[in-house]
Design a protein around this motif. Structure first.
Motif, PDB file in Angstrom:
ATOM      1  N   UNK A 173       0.839  -1.203   0.000  1.00  0.00           N
ATOM      2  CA  UNK A 173       0.000   0.000   0.000  1.00  0.00           C
ATOM      3  C   UNK A 173       0.876   1.257   0.000  1.00  0.00           C
ATOM      4  N   UNK A 174       1.856   1.249   0.866  1.00  0.00           N
ATOM      5  CA  UNK A 174       2.749   2.412   0.962  1.00  0.00           C
ATOM      6  C   UNK A 174       3.516   2.642  -0.333  1.00  0.00           C
ATOM      7  N   UNK A 175       3.916   1.530  -0.979  1.00  0.00           N
ATOM      8  CA  UNK A 175       4.639   1.669  -2.243  1.00  0.00           C
ATOM      9  C   UNK A 175       3.746   2.308  -3.307  1.00  0.00           C
ATOM     10  N   UNK A 176       2.487   1.873  -3.343  1.00  0.00           N
ATOM     11  CA  UNK A 176       1.554   2.420  -4.335  1.00  0.00           C
ATOM     12  C   UNK A 176       1.310   3.912  -4.077  1.00  0.00           C
ATOM     13  N   UNK A 177       1.165   4.263  -2.796  1.00  0.00           N
ATOM     14  CA  UNK A 177       0.922   5.662  -2.445  1.00  0.00           C
ATOM     15  C   UNK A 177       2.144   6.509  -2.783  1.00  0.00           C
ATOM     16  N   UNK A 178       3.347   5.979  -2.488  1.00  0.00           N
ATOM     17  CA  UNK A 178       4.563   6.786  -2.640  1.00  0.00           C
ATOM     18  C   UNK A 178       4.888   7.063  -4.104  1.00  0.00           C
ATOM     19  N   UNK A 179       4.328   6.264  -5.028  1.00  0.00           N
ATOM     20  CA  UNK A 179       4.494   6.596  -6.441  1.00  0.00           C
ATOM     21  C   UNK A 179       3.962   7.999  -6.737  1.00  0.00           C
ATOM     22  N   UNK A 180       2.888   8.354  -6.012  1.00  0.00           N
ATOM     23  CA  UNK A 180       2.339   9.704  -6.117  1.00  0.00           C
ATOM     24  C   UNK A 180       1.643  10.016  -7.429  1.00  0.00           C
ATOM     25  N   UNK A 181       1.491   8.997  -8.274  1.00  0.00           N
ATOM     26  CA  UNK A 181       0.921   9.257  -9.603  1.00  0.00           C
ATOM     27  C   UNK A 181      -0.533   8.824  -9.706  1.00  0.00           C
TER      28      UNK A 181
END
Lengths: 206, 206
Positions: A134-142
């Motif tokens: 989840x954090x990885x998906x959010x951190x993409x920021x796109x």
């Protein structure tokens, strides 16, 4: 001395957002490898700068559909009106040269390949937990929160397909994950079922 | 992050004279490993300098025979009046601690272990050819031609047991062989059948 001279088809797959591309790039940056990337075939028109045989094999729709009929793809899919597929002959050519052909692919495509090519090595790349994904998906920021939630839902159903793979590799650290995949490739080359043929030849010689 | 926390029992075997001891020593000299050597139990009296629990576990014959009855050995053999065996409980203790227990052993013993411990990893170390094995036996310089010929004959029948192992590793170069064994250990830890249990736990967590 290599008892197995044929290359391996290495299928790297895993839930959406786990970082397959990043791990694949780290893998190719490792020293002393014999890896090649499997180039897809597509009916999508080339974008500026894209090179035939490097980025994609570009073909027209008629050719692609004919190749589907002739079972010339290890997997294929249609995506927003264009076809994409992994050409079996191109993969075989590289394997015969002793290259390890790396296929980085979504779960659905990987399971298609599994049916076509039993001797390939199937690696399921996973995040070190749901929260990490989840954090990885959010951190993409796109992506919007709505899209992220849909991706998480998709990932959760994909999580359950791990048992269909030969190996589970945790992407806790990208270089660790790449190291593990390299170890898997080396180990697979030493497997008795892949080496026994040449071994018997070797000990038959004076 | 390790999805498989239990250590592996790694059985290194192969035809007489292939260099099992040399490869095992090279393996233990590699950096960052969690290997321990399996200490045998014996009824042979300790020689000067030998340490209980390091070189051997020394027991009397009665104890040894009782342990055989209780199926407490992964393998055992009698050799010129003395008994030698691999104590199952000591191996399990180390595996539970997450150690990789390395067993360097003759072909016959390895096949005994195979029956007792399905989950162990069986590696067949082979010379790069018959001629290479012969030369290695000669170059030791310690054995008569007659003994060398008998060893070669034994090796030739052992050569044919390769198919009973999981992996075949060519000892063309001792460090190469040790590297390959290390890769096999890493890969085995990532195998789905060893990781799926903890993986399911991991993705079940929030």
């Amino acid at each position: 001395m290599k008892l197995n001279e044929r290359g391996l088809l290495v299928v790297i797959s895993g839930p959406s957002g786990v970082g397959k591309g990043t791990v694949r790039r780290a893998l190719f940056q490792m020293p002393h490898h014999d890896l090649v990337y499997s180039v897809s075939m597509t009916t999508r028109p080339p974008r500026p700068g894209e090179v035939e045989g490097v980025d994609y094999y570009f073909v027209d729709k008629e050719t692609f559909l004919q190749r589907i009929k002739e079972n010339k793809f290890l997997e294929w899919a249609e995506f927003v009106g264009n076809y994409y597929g992994t050409p079996r002959d191109k993969v075989d050519e590289q394997l015969d040269k002793g290259k390890e052909v790396v296929l980085e692919i979504e779960v659905e495509g990987a399971l298609q390949v599994r049916k076509q090519m039993k001797e390939a090595v199937f690696i399921f790349l996973v995040p070190p937990g749901k929260k990490a994904l989840y954090e990885r998906l959010v951190s993409r920021g796109t992506e919007s929160i709505d899209l992220i939630n849909r991706r998480m839902k998709k990932a959760e159903s994909e999580f359950l397909l791990a048992h269909k793979y030969d190996y589970i590799v945790v992407n806790d650290d990208v270089n660790n994950a790449a190291d593990r995949i390299m170890a898997i490739i080396r180990a697979e080359h030493a497997k008795t079922e892949r080496t026994i043929h040449n071994y018997i030849k070797m000990i038959g010689e004076k």
